[in-house]
Design a protein around this motif. Structure first.
Motif, short mmCIF file in Angstrom:
data_model
loop_
_atom_site.label_atom_id
_atom_site.label_comp_id
_atom_site.label_asym_id
_atom_site.label_seq_id
_atom_site.Cartn_x
_atom_site.Cartn_y
_atom_site.Cartn_z
N ILE A 44 0.80 -1.24 0.15
CA ILE A 44 -0.26 0.11 0.00
C ILE A 44 0.90 1.10 0.05
N LEU A 48 0.94 6.62 -4.45
CA LEU A 48 0.63 6.42 -5.84
C LEU A 48 -0.83 5.97 -6.07
N SER A 49 -1.40 5.32 -4.87
CA SER A 49 -2.83 4.93 -4.99
C SER A 49 -3.12 4.50 -3.64
N PRO A 50 -4.59 4.70 -3.52
CA PRO A 50 -5.18 4.39 -2.04
C PRO A 50 -5.30 2.84 -1.92
N TYR A 51 -5.12 2.17 -2.90
CA TYR A 51 -5.43 0.49 -2.86
C TYR A 51 -4.12 -0.28 -2.76
N LYS A 52 -4.52 -1.54 -2.28
CA LYS A 52 -3.42 -2.49 -2.21
C LYS A 52 -3.03 -3.19 -3.41
N TYR A 53 -1.98 -3.36 -3.49
CA TYR A 53 -1.21 -4.02 -4.72
C TYR A 53 -0.76 -5.54 -4.31
N ASN A 88 -3.26 -4.53 -8.79
CA ASN A 88 -4.08 -4.02 -7.89
C ASN A 88 -5.24 -4.92 -7.94
N SER A 90 -8.34 -4.87 -9.28
CA SER A 90 -9.07 -4.80 -10.63
C SER A 90 -8.20 -5.45 -11.67
N ARG A 92 -6.01 -3.85 -13.30
CA ARG A 92 -5.58 -2.82 -14.17
C ARG A 92 -4.41 -2.04 -14.10
N ARG A 135 1.35 3.55 -14.67
CA ARG A 135 0.42 4.53 -15.21
C ARG A 135 0.20 5.90 -14.74
N GLU A 245 0.75 7.12 3.62
CA GLU A 245 1.05 5.73 4.38
C GLU A 245 1.79 4.55 3.19
N THR A 246 2.63 4.29 3.79
CA THR A 246 3.24 2.96 3.36
C THR A 246 3.19 1.66 3.78
N SER A 247 2.87 0.72 3.31
CA SER A 247 3.03 -0.55 4.05
C SER A 247 3.65 -1.44 2.96
N GLU B 20 -5.62 -1.13 3.94
CA GLU B 20 -6.04 -0.62 2.51
C GLU B 20 -7.37 0.16 2.79
N THR B 21 -7.58 1.35 2.05
CA THR B 21 -8.83 1.99 2.03
C THR B 21 -10.06 1.21 1.50
N SER B 273 -4.28 9.16 -9.82
CA SER B 273 -4.77 8.06 -8.64
C SER B 273 -5.47 7.24 -9.51
N GLU B 274 -6.36 6.39 -8.60
CA GLU B 274 -7.36 5.39 -9.32
C GLU B 274 -8.53 4.89 -8.55
#
Lengths: 272, 336
Positions: A44, A48-53, A88, A90, A92, A135, A245-247, B20-21, B273-274
């Motif tokens: 996380i 870059l993004s709110p979501y977990k990869y 992620n 999705s 994508r 991206r 936040e970084t995880s 995660e959010t 962002s996404e």
């Protein structure tokens, strides 16, 4: 009281890392070990993004350690190179994560009997790397650079299968204080490094904003002059700075080997 | 030691656990995720006087769990268009939302067909720049996109070619932007001293007014070939983003005249962002200002306003290029 205890602990770590022994000439052989890891990772990174990869993690660990003649001090250098390929939920989005961690540690023997050995000490580590989002526009990556002072623990247990001695080794490392790079909440790398606005990008890391631990459990099986290693490695690294936040977490299956090599100084009449 | 370990455990328990959010992939959650991303990161709410909470109320009523992806995309695109920002885009696998009214609603003031009457076929190309010496000894260069990489070697060639000209026309009409580093590379060729050319801010938190202290931007000079004679920069409504920044920067230089139409703006440095469904969103995050700390989000006025006339267009003449040639001719008669 809480802070006093914390600072006493920092002094302990500094002492463990910085005091050098005067008995270097009596050191035992150096042990070189190499291991490859394969496993999974979750990242996380809200810059870059709110979501977990999540995805696949690859790891290389190289280590050189030396046990003092009385076996009460273990020192070593460790290099941990890690690459993760993540997507992620999705499917994508794509992250490439590459991190390099160099660590110098000193572990002192605390307890020992025939089967058990407990060592404790300190370590300094320097970690650097980047998380790259393929991206994103002007925030394509988040750099990581941190210098930490760590608390370390090492527990060994030796048992035999018939006459074959097998050693289980558990190692733990966790940072308590450090200094590192972190951008401001919405600060672009263009502003930091093109326009040179570097004010406030270096931060003090403590248990208030950085939580990390590395756990490694290995089973060491001697075979001829080589010792084979099979193990499990888990890594957790989290920071919360400037509302970012970084995880980073990963779990790896490890396989590797180690060899003991004796270096004899020419001054003592030997050959190198 | 027990106290110490207790302290460490307590620190981990209370401070760690970054999670995660949580958003599902429903239309409602995708809408809420987009609204929240913009709410926390977009930089022009106050400047543009946008009530983002009111926008939420208006558009959330249009979100239904039964809507398909294209319908959801349509509503989200309309919501983003409320920001009136060419740097705001929503990217899906089947479409890209955009707000292009900043140039679509205005006269073009540029025609590539008419431009061919000036470039003809014997122009030169150095990296992304087309250039030629016109018949009245005026250097003409056309830079279509700041995406096109330019190097010092390219610029040496162009400046060298134009060294005996009475002046240079730099045409950045229809230049939609690109790499900001190319802005400085090009502008330095006309700058003789370190000069304040603007400011930048960034968000320091999630509030609409959480901004850093403005950080000054300076244009350095270069030790390579620099042009000292009159320079006219041609602009239209389609000069956006980095092209807008280029006009803002080069307008500070004493030998430069900006001519044409007001630029398209786009002064917010965009980041991405996404959404939970994987759609990517780009938006302005760091506002940039000119040297007077004035916002240039809605464009920069030229020094000399000139528009292409229908009579000239019919004759295949570019009114703005002609005006620039006349200006250079006048200036070249003046003593230096």
């Amino acid at each position: 009281m809480k802070f006093r205890t914390y600072y006493l602990f920092l002094i302990y770590c500094l002492t463990m890392v910085s005091v050098f022994s005067q008995t270097e000439e009596l050191l035992h052989p150096k042990t070189f070990s190499f291991a490859l890891g394969y496993g999974s990772a979750n990242v996380i990174e809200t810059y870059l993004s709110p979501y977990k990869y999540s995805g696949t993690d690859y790891r290389f660990i190289g280590e050189m350690s030396t046990l003092r003649h009385d076996e009460k001090l273990l020192t070593g250098h460790l290099l941990d190179v890690n690459y993760s390929h993540l997507s992620n939920q999705s499917g994508r989005g794509l992250y490439h994560v590459a991190l390099v961690d160099y660590c110098y540690y000193r572990d002192y023997q605390m307890l020992r009997n025939k089967q058990w050995k407990w060592m404790m000490g300190g370590a300094t580590n320097l970690m650097g790397g980047a998380i790259y989002n393929v991206r994103n526009s002007n925030n394509p990556a988040q750099m990581k650079a941190v210098l930490n002072l760590n608390f370390t623990n090492r527990v060994e247990y030796v048992f035999h299968i018939k006459t074959l001695p097998i050693r289980l080794v558990y190692e733990f490392r966790s940072p308590v204080l450090g200094v590192g790079f972190a951008p401001d909440f919405g600060e672009s790398y263009y502003e930091m490094f093109q326009l040179n606005n570097t004010k406030g990008i270096v931060h003090l890391f403590s248990l208030q904003n950085q939580w990390a631990m590395q756990n490694k459990l290995t089973c060491e099986i001697p075979w001829g002059t080589t010792t084979w290693h099979i193990g499990y490695y888990s890594n957790l690294y989290q920071t919360r700075i400037n509302q970012l936040e970084t995880s980073l977490s990963s779990s790896n299956f490890l396989i590797g080997f180690s060899k003991d090599i004796v270096f004899v100084s020419k001054k003592r009449g030997g050959v190198k | 030691m027990k106290k110490l370990l207790f302290l460490m455990v307590i620190s981990f328990v209370f401070n760690s656990c970054i999670e995660e959010t949580k958003f599902s992939n429903s239309p409602k959650d995708n809408f809420e995720a987009l609204w929240k991303i913009m709410d926390e990161h977009y930089c022009f709410f106050e400047y543009k006087g946008i009530d983002w909470n009111e926008v939420h109320n208006r558009y959330s009523a249009r979100i239904s769990e039964k809507m398909n992806e294209e319908q959801l995309f349509g509503v989200l695109s309309e919501m983003l268009a409320e920001l009136k920002d060419g740097h705001v885009n929503l990217y899906s696998s089947f479409d890209v939302s955009r707000y292009w009214a900043w140039y679509e609603d205005f006269p073009s003031n540029f025609s590539s067909d008419i431009q061919k009457n000036y470039l003809k076929t014997d122009y030169q190309i150095s990296s992304g720049i087309k250039y030629k010496v016109l018949s009245d000894n005026v250097g003409y260069m056309y830079y279509a996109s700041f995406e096109e990489p330019i190097g010092d070697g390219n610029l040496d060639q162009i400046i060298s070619k134009f060294s005996l000209c009475n002046g240079i026309i730099i045409d950045v009409r229809d230049n939609g932007g690109g790499n900001l580093t190319n802005v400085d590379l090009l502008a330095q060729r006309f700058n003789n001293e370190r000069r304040l050319v603007g400011y930048i801010q960034h968000k320091t938190g999630k509030g609409h007014n959480d901004f850093s202290t403005p950080y000054p931007k300076y244009l350095e000079t270069t030790g390579r070939l620099r042009y000292q004679k009159p320079v006219v920069v041609l602009t239209n409504r389609h000069c956006f983003s980095s092209a807008n920044d280029f006009v803002s920067v080069i307008k500070q230089l004493p030998t430069v005249t900006i001519m044409g139409d007001i630029t398209g703006g786009g002064s917010g440095l965009p980041i991405s962002s996404e959404l939970p469904n994987g759609w990517s969103v780009r938006f302005s995050s760091s506002p940039m200002f000119d040297a007077n700390m004035t916002q240039t989000e809605f464009g920069i006025e030229p020094n000399v306003k000139v528009e292409m006339t229908n009579a000239d267009i019919t004759k295949g003449v570019d009114t703005i290029i002609e005006a620039a040639r006349n200006l250079i001719a006048e200036k070249s008669k003046q003593p230096i």
